[in-house]
Design a protein around this motif. Sequence first.
Motif, PDB file in Angstrom:
ATOM      1  N   ASP A 122       0.854  -1.188   0.000  1.00  0.00           N
ATOM      2  CA  ASP A 122       0.000   0.000   0.000  1.00  0.00           C
ATOM      3  C   ASP A 122       0.886   1.232   0.000  1.00  0.00           C
ATOM      4  OD1 ASP A 122       0.046   1.607   2.549  1.00  0.00           O
ATOM      5  OD2 ASP A 122      -0.804  -0.161   3.505  1.00  0.00           O
ATOM      6  N   LEU A 123       0.548   2.188  -0.859  1.00  0.00           N
ATOM      7  CA  LEU A 123       1.375   3.373  -1.064  1.00  0.00           C
ATOM      8  C   LEU A 123       0.518   4.592  -1.359  1.00  0.00           C
ATOM      9  CD1 LEU A 123       4.319   2.135  -3.344  1.00  0.00           C
ATOM     10  CD2 LEU A 123       4.525   2.987  -1.002  1.00  0.00           C
ATOM     11  N   THR A 160      -5.643   0.318  -6.792  1.00  0.00           N
ATOM     12  CA  THR A 160      -7.030   0.497  -6.367  1.00  0.00           C
ATOM     13  C   THR A 160      -7.024   1.024  -4.938  1.00  0.00           C
ATOM     14  OG1 THR A 160      -7.571  -1.500  -7.645  1.00  0.00           O
ATOM     15  CG2 THR A 160      -9.308  -0.586  -6.254  1.00  0.00           C
ATOM     16  N   THR A 161      -7.829   2.039  -4.682  1.00  0.00           N
ATOM     17  CA  THR A 161      -7.926   2.629  -3.353  1.00  0.00           C
ATOM     18  C   THR A 161      -8.638   1.694  -2.394  1.00  0.00           C
ATOM     19  OG1 THR A 161      -8.032   4.837  -4.313  1.00  0.00           O
ATOM     20  CG2 THR A 161      -8.856   4.597  -2.071  1.00  0.00           C
ATOM     21  N   PHE A 162      -8.089   1.562  -1.153  1.00  0.00           N
ATOM     22  CA  PHE A 162      -8.898   0.879  -0.145  1.00  0.00           C
ATOM     23  C   PHE A 162      -9.275   1.787   1.017  1.00  0.00           C
ATOM     24  CE2 PHE A 162      -4.957   0.371   1.926  1.00  0.00           C
ATOM     25  CZ  PHE A 162      -4.982  -0.471   3.027  1.00  0.00           C
ATOM     26  N   TYR A 163      -8.694   2.975   1.106  1.00  0.00           N
ATOM     27  CA  TYR A 163      -9.254   4.062   1.902  1.00  0.00           C
ATOM     28  C   TYR A 163      -8.658   5.367   1.408  1.00  0.00           C
ATOM     29  CZ  TYR A 163      -4.938   4.262   4.712  1.00  0.00           C
ATOM     30  OH  TYR A 163      -3.637   4.399   5.124  1.00  0.00           O
ATOM     31  N   VAL A 278     -13.460  19.149  -3.725  1.00  0.00           N
ATOM     32  CA  VAL A 278     -13.003  18.508  -2.492  1.00  0.00           C
ATOM     33  C   VAL A 278     -11.850  17.566  -2.837  1.00  0.00           C
ATOM     34  CG1 VAL A 278     -13.641  17.110  -0.505  1.00  0.00           C
ATOM     35  CG2 VAL A 278     -15.334  18.633  -1.550  1.00  0.00           C
ATOM     36  N   LEU A 279     -10.668  17.911  -2.360  1.00  0.00           N
ATOM     37  CA  LEU A 279      -9.491  17.080  -2.615  1.00  0.00           C
ATOM     38  C   LEU A 279      -9.533  15.806  -1.769  1.00  0.00           C
ATOM     39  CD1 LEU A 279      -6.958  19.994  -2.590  1.00  0.00           C
ATOM     40  CD2 LEU A 279      -7.232  18.441  -4.530  1.00  0.00           C
ATOM     41  N   SER A 280      -8.956  14.753  -2.290  1.00  0.00           N
ATOM     42  CA  SER A 280      -8.871  13.498  -1.540  1.00  0.00           C
ATOM     43  C   SER A 280      -7.564  12.796  -1.865  1.00  0.00           C
ATOM     44  CB  SER A 280     -10.039  12.579  -1.890  1.00  0.00           C
ATOM     45  OG  SER A 280      -9.905  11.343  -1.212  1.00  0.00           O
ATOM     46  N   VAL A 281      -6.904  12.281  -0.807  1.00  0.00           N
ATOM     47  CA  VAL A 281      -5.624  11.593  -0.964  1.00  0.00           C
ATOM     48  C   VAL A 281      -5.829  10.105  -0.675  1.00  0.00           C
ATOM     49  CG1 VAL A 281      -3.223  11.466  -0.225  1.00  0.00           C
ATOM     50  CG2 VAL A 281      -4.413  13.676  -0.231  1.00  0.00           C
ATOM     51  N   PRO A 282      -5.755   9.249  -1.692  1.00  0.00           N
ATOM     52  CA  PRO A 282      -5.975   7.821  -1.482  1.00  0.00           C
ATOM     53  C   PRO A 282      -4.727   7.095  -0.982  1.00  0.00           C
ATOM     54  CG  PRO A 282      -6.438   8.496  -3.764  1.00  0.00           C
ATOM     55  CD  PRO A 282      -5.618   9.566  -3.113  1.00  0.00           C
ATOM     56  N   THR A 283      -4.959   5.970  -0.351  1.00  0.00           N
ATOM     57  CA  THR A 283      -3.917   4.961  -0.162  1.00  0.00           C
ATOM     58  C   THR A 283      -4.309   3.792  -1.057  1.00  0.00           C
ATOM     59  OG1 THR A 283      -3.356   5.632   2.085  1.00  0.00           O
ATOM     60  CG2 THR A 283      -2.831   3.372   1.462  1.00  0.00           C
ATOM     61  N   TYR A 284      -3.391   3.428  -1.937  1.00  0.00           N
ATOM     62  CA  TYR A 284      -3.675   2.427  -2.961  1.00  0.00           C
ATOM     63  C   TYR A 284      -3.076   1.077  -2.597  1.00  0.00           C
ATOM     64  CZ  TYR A 284      -4.787   6.355  -6.130  1.00  0.00           C
ATOM     65  OH  TYR A 284      -5.316   7.483  -6.722  1.00  0.00           O
ATOM     66  N   LEU A 285      -3.756   0.020  -3.014  1.00  0.00           N
ATOM     67  CA  LEU A 285      -3.236  -1.345  -2.914  1.00  0.00           C
ATOM     68  C   LEU A 285      -2.713  -1.779  -4.272  1.00  0.00           C
ATOM     69  CD1 LEU A 285      -5.886  -3.236  -0.739  1.00  0.00           C
ATOM     70  CD2 LEU A 285      -3.556  -2.605  -0.079  1.00  0.00           C
ATOM     71  N   PHE A 300      -6.041 -11.722  -0.422  1.00  0.00           N
ATOM     72  CA  PHE A 300      -6.098 -10.513   0.397  1.00  0.00           C
ATOM     73  C   PHE A 300      -6.695  -9.355  -0.391  1.00  0.00           C
ATOM     74  CE2 PHE A 300      -4.400  -6.459   1.796  1.00  0.00           C
ATOM     75  CZ  PHE A 300      -4.696  -6.486   3.155  1.00  0.00           C
ATOM     76  N   LEU A 301      -6.248  -9.156  -1.619  1.00  0.00           N
ATOM     77  CA  LEU A 301      -6.756  -8.048  -2.421  1.00  0.00           C
ATOM     78  C   LEU A 301      -8.247  -8.185  -2.692  1.00  0.00           C
ATOM     79  CD1 LEU A 301      -3.774  -7.764  -4.921  1.00  0.00           C
ATOM     80  CD2 LEU A 301      -4.436  -6.039  -3.242  1.00  0.00           C
TER      81      LEU A 301
END
Length: 365
Positions: A122-123, A160-163, A278-285, A300-301
């Motif tokens: 995740d990055l 893909t974003t998970f949060y 509205v800006l949003s910063v994802p954490t991606y898998l 897991f994914l």
Amino acid sequence: MADRNSSKLGNSERFFLSLLLAAAFVSSALPSYGKTAGETLADYRRLPQKERESKIVEGAKREGKMIYYGTTAVDHIQRVFTEFKKKYPFIEVADYRSGSVNVYNKIATEARAKRFEVDVVDLEPGEVYGVTKAGLVEPYLSPSRKGIAPEFMDKQGYWTTFYHLAVVLGFNTEKVKRDEAPKSYEDLLDPKWKGRMSLDQTDFHLFGTLFEYWGREKTLSYFRRLADNDPSMRRGKTLQAQILGAGEVHIAPWLYGYRPLAMKREGAPVDISLLKPVLSVPTYLLLAKNASHPHSAALFLDWALSQNGIMKVFAEELGRGVPRTGYKDIFPELNAAQYLVVEPTKIGPRYEEYEKLYCSIFKHC
């Protein structure tokens, strides 16, 4: 010890130097035999859903392990693993957690040494661009991507974003009445906010995202005028939220929304408003190209991205945004009809330029 010239390199210059080195070496580091993780999992793509799932579970049982590198907070990622192991107790999980640049560098260094340990990563967006450009990850079109908002994933299946973290304007309610709080980006240019706001020293990714959205002329004009209001330049969203709550500054335009809302619940004199876009910063898998445990990684994914996976915990317990609907969010104030997402392919290629422009405007680097 670093030489004098290398010590003068900025964060993005060091990062992109390591990216170029990784890209140069990664092809020679890849094994010349066997299938990559993406190729292994592609064999199951055309199978009926139940047969596909059965074969992946069988493979994961044989592997018995998954190795995860990521940036998610330790307590949160351990919560993720606890839920995962409830469903799949036969998989041992090992993990490494650090900052996004450190995670990227670890993956690149191991690839150069022909060590292929990591399975799932995740990055944050900038480093997602880096690992993809360097050929260290592969596409994985998980069936669980169905139902995820399209702005939170790429079409090829690399990430893909998970949060995600919605960006908000925070204001101190003892210093600013709600009807006086800025309601648009333009409102921040009002001279009455001079010396009363804070910005982060390292928000190059947010600056770059607005640059791509507004265009060069509008962005540079806007931020130069914003700099005229003499914002207090700090490092770290948590620190910014703390000084806002203490009344040291009265507004903070680019906070991660969950933080001031959690403080508000605890009685701090803070509140938020959403500035459009509205800006949003994802954490991606992402799936590591040479994952040692590709079936466990896929399991897991598929679970993490599904409606019934960890997103429910992120939304309903941890206050993070998720790229799906259907949850009882603990901070519904952060929900927007549309987000302007910090996207790897938009900010990655020009990240160094955005850093230099941002630093030149606010004169803090």
